[in-house]
Write a protein that holds these residues in place. Sequence first.
Motif, short mmCIF file in Angstrom:
data_model
loop_
_atom_site.label_atom_id
_atom_site.label_comp_id
_atom_site.label_asym_id
_atom_site.label_seq_id
_atom_site.Cartn_x
_atom_site.Cartn_y
_atom_site.Cartn_z
N ALA A 29 125.24 -30.63 37.46
CA ALA A 29 124.81 -29.68 36.51
C ALA A 29 123.57 -31.18 36.57
CB ALA A 29 125.02 -30.38 35.24
N THR A 30 123.04 -30.56 38.08
CA THR A 30 122.01 -31.29 38.21
C THR A 30 120.34 -31.05 37.92
OG1 THR A 30 121.63 -30.65 40.90
CG2 THR A 30 122.44 -32.33 39.58
N GLY A 31 120.59 -29.52 37.39
CA GLY A 31 118.90 -29.37 36.69
C GLY A 31 118.31 -28.64 37.71
N CYS B 274 123.35 -43.65 38.71
CA CYS B 274 124.82 -43.08 40.12
C CYS B 274 123.97 -42.07 40.76
CB CYS B 274 125.76 -43.64 39.23
SG CYS B 274 127.67 -43.10 40.67
N ARG B 275 124.20 -41.72 41.66
CA ARG B 275 123.63 -40.55 42.67
C ARG B 275 125.18 -39.50 43.58
NH1 ARG B 275 118.78 -38.42 44.28
NH2 ARG B 275 118.04 -40.97 44.34
N ALA B 276 124.86 -38.43 43.00
CA ALA B 276 126.16 -37.23 44.30
C ALA B 276 125.62 -37.38 45.26
CB ALA B 276 126.86 -36.66 43.12
N TRP C 259 117.39 -29.71 40.50
CA TRP C 259 118.04 -30.45 41.63
C TRP C 259 119.37 -30.09 42.22
CZ3 TRP C 259 115.89 -33.36 37.90
CH2 TRP C 259 114.71 -33.58 38.12
C1 LIG Z 1 107.64 -30.68 30.32
C2 LIG Z 1 108.68 -30.07 29.91
C3 LIG Z 1 108.57 -30.08 28.62
C4 LIG Z 1 109.69 -29.12 28.67
N1 LIG Z 1 109.60 -28.60 27.14
C5 LIG Z 1 110.78 -27.89 26.55
C6 LIG Z 1 111.03 -27.51 25.46
O1 LIG Z 1 110.27 -27.32 24.75
N2 LIG Z 1 112.31 -26.31 24.80
C7 LIG Z 1 113.75 -26.26 25.80
O2 LIG Z 1 113.96 -26.06 25.41
N3 LIG Z 1 113.15 -26.68 27.53
C8 LIG Z 1 112.01 -27.77 27.71
N4 LIG Z 1 112.41 -27.92 29.01
C9 LIG Z 1 113.24 -27.41 29.69
C10 LIG Z 1 113.89 -28.24 29.37
O3 LIG Z 1 113.96 -29.61 29.95
C11 LIG Z 1 115.55 -27.98 30.68
O4 LIG Z 1 115.60 -26.12 30.65
C12 LIG Z 1 116.49 -28.65 30.31
O5 LIG Z 1 116.68 -30.24 30.18
C13 LIG Z 1 117.71 -28.59 31.76
O6 LIG Z 1 118.77 -29.08 31.59
P1 LIG Z 1 119.85 -29.41 32.99
O7 LIG Z 1 121.03 -30.09 31.39
O8 LIG Z 1 120.26 -28.34 32.80
O9 LIG Z 1 119.32 -30.29 33.45
P2 LIG Z 1 118.41 -32.12 33.11
O10 LIG Z 1 118.11 -31.69 32.23
O11 LIG Z 1 117.40 -31.81 34.35
O12 LIG Z 1 119.07 -32.86 34.16
C14 LIG Z 1 119.91 -32.85 35.31
C15 LIG Z 1 120.51 -34.58 35.80
O13 LIG Z 1 120.86 -34.14 37.08
C16 LIG Z 1 119.90 -35.68 37.42
N5 LIG Z 1 120.14 -35.47 39.20
C17 LIG Z 1 120.07 -34.47 39.69
N6 LIG Z 1 120.28 -34.63 40.84
C18 LIG Z 1 120.84 -35.42 41.31
C19 LIG Z 1 122.81 -36.00 41.79
N7 LIG Z 1 122.32 -35.08 43.17
N8 LIG Z 1 123.44 -36.74 41.25
C20 LIG Z 1 123.42 -36.99 39.94
N9 LIG Z 1 122.36 -36.98 39.16
C21 LIG Z 1 121.69 -36.29 39.55
C22 LIG Z 1 118.97 -35.71 37.18
O14 LIG Z 1 117.98 -37.12 37.01
C23 LIG Z 1 118.31 -34.94 35.63
O15 LIG Z 1 119.43 -36.37 34.43
C24 LIG Z 1 110.96 -28.66 29.43
C25 LIG Z 1 111.25 -29.00 31.11
C26 LIG Z 1 109.89 -30.11 31.28
C27 LIG Z 1 109.82 -30.10 32.79
#
Ligand SMILES: Cc1cc2nc3c(=O)[nH]c(=O)nc-3n(C[C@H](O)[C@H](O)[C@H](O)COP(=O)(O)OP(=O)(O)OC[C@H]3O[C@@H](n4cnc5c(N)ncnc54)[C@H](O)[C@@H]3O)c2cc1C
Length: 153
Positions: free
Chosen positions: A105-107, A69-71, A109
Amino acid sequence: MYDALAGKAGLGKTEFLSRDQTLKYLPTALPRGLQGGVKYWDGQFNDAKLAMALARTAAARGALLVNYCRAENLLYDDSKVSGLVCQDTLTGTQYTIKTRCVVNATGVWVDELRQKDGAASGAGGKRATEPMVTPSQGVHMVVDRSFWTAMWR
Ligand SMILES: Cc1cc2nc3c(=O)[nH]c(=O)nc-3n(C[C@H](O)[C@H](O)[C@H](O)COP(=O)(O)OP(=O)(O)OC[C@H]3O[C@@H](n4cnc5c(N)ncnc54)[C@H](O)[C@@H]3O)c2cc1C
């Protein structure tokens, strides 16, 4: 930083290695141009299970979970964010959700939605359109120990 964050749960201490020490650990690495290395410890876990445990905990505490589900856009009431327009990316159906609070909390993005918010608030608006995140990429390679000896044969 990893050591500091891990605290007592750390698996081992991070060490900077000289060129010679690095070659001792990785005798098959090409020495040309090698400056040194870093030895650090890493753990492995099942991230899918962690995600499921988080989702189940949230559901048990009354959250409504939606997947795929995309915002798409934000809704406003008197220029205050009051909800979202979402799209079910499997069926294409659009939903309007009214809410008291939206957490972006879209990381990596995160700026996509922020910039829509900035645009909606107008050129003179208070909301920031400047990007917060500069994405970068790294590579994790996991190889069997035997790889290092087999590689340069
Ligand atoms: C290859 C790799 C290895 C890593 N290894 C480590 C590690 O060993 N240890 C560590 O601590 N960290 C690690 N990280 C970093 C860690 O994964 C991230 O810092 C963390 O996942 C960020 O969390 P978040 O909740 O901010 O974002 P994310 O986990 O990226 O979640 C964001 C979510 O929002 C969703 N989204 C985006 N746009 C929209 C929208 N418009 N509408 C709805 N949903 C949307 C995305 O699909 C995603 O599911 C690694 C990252 C990568 C890429």
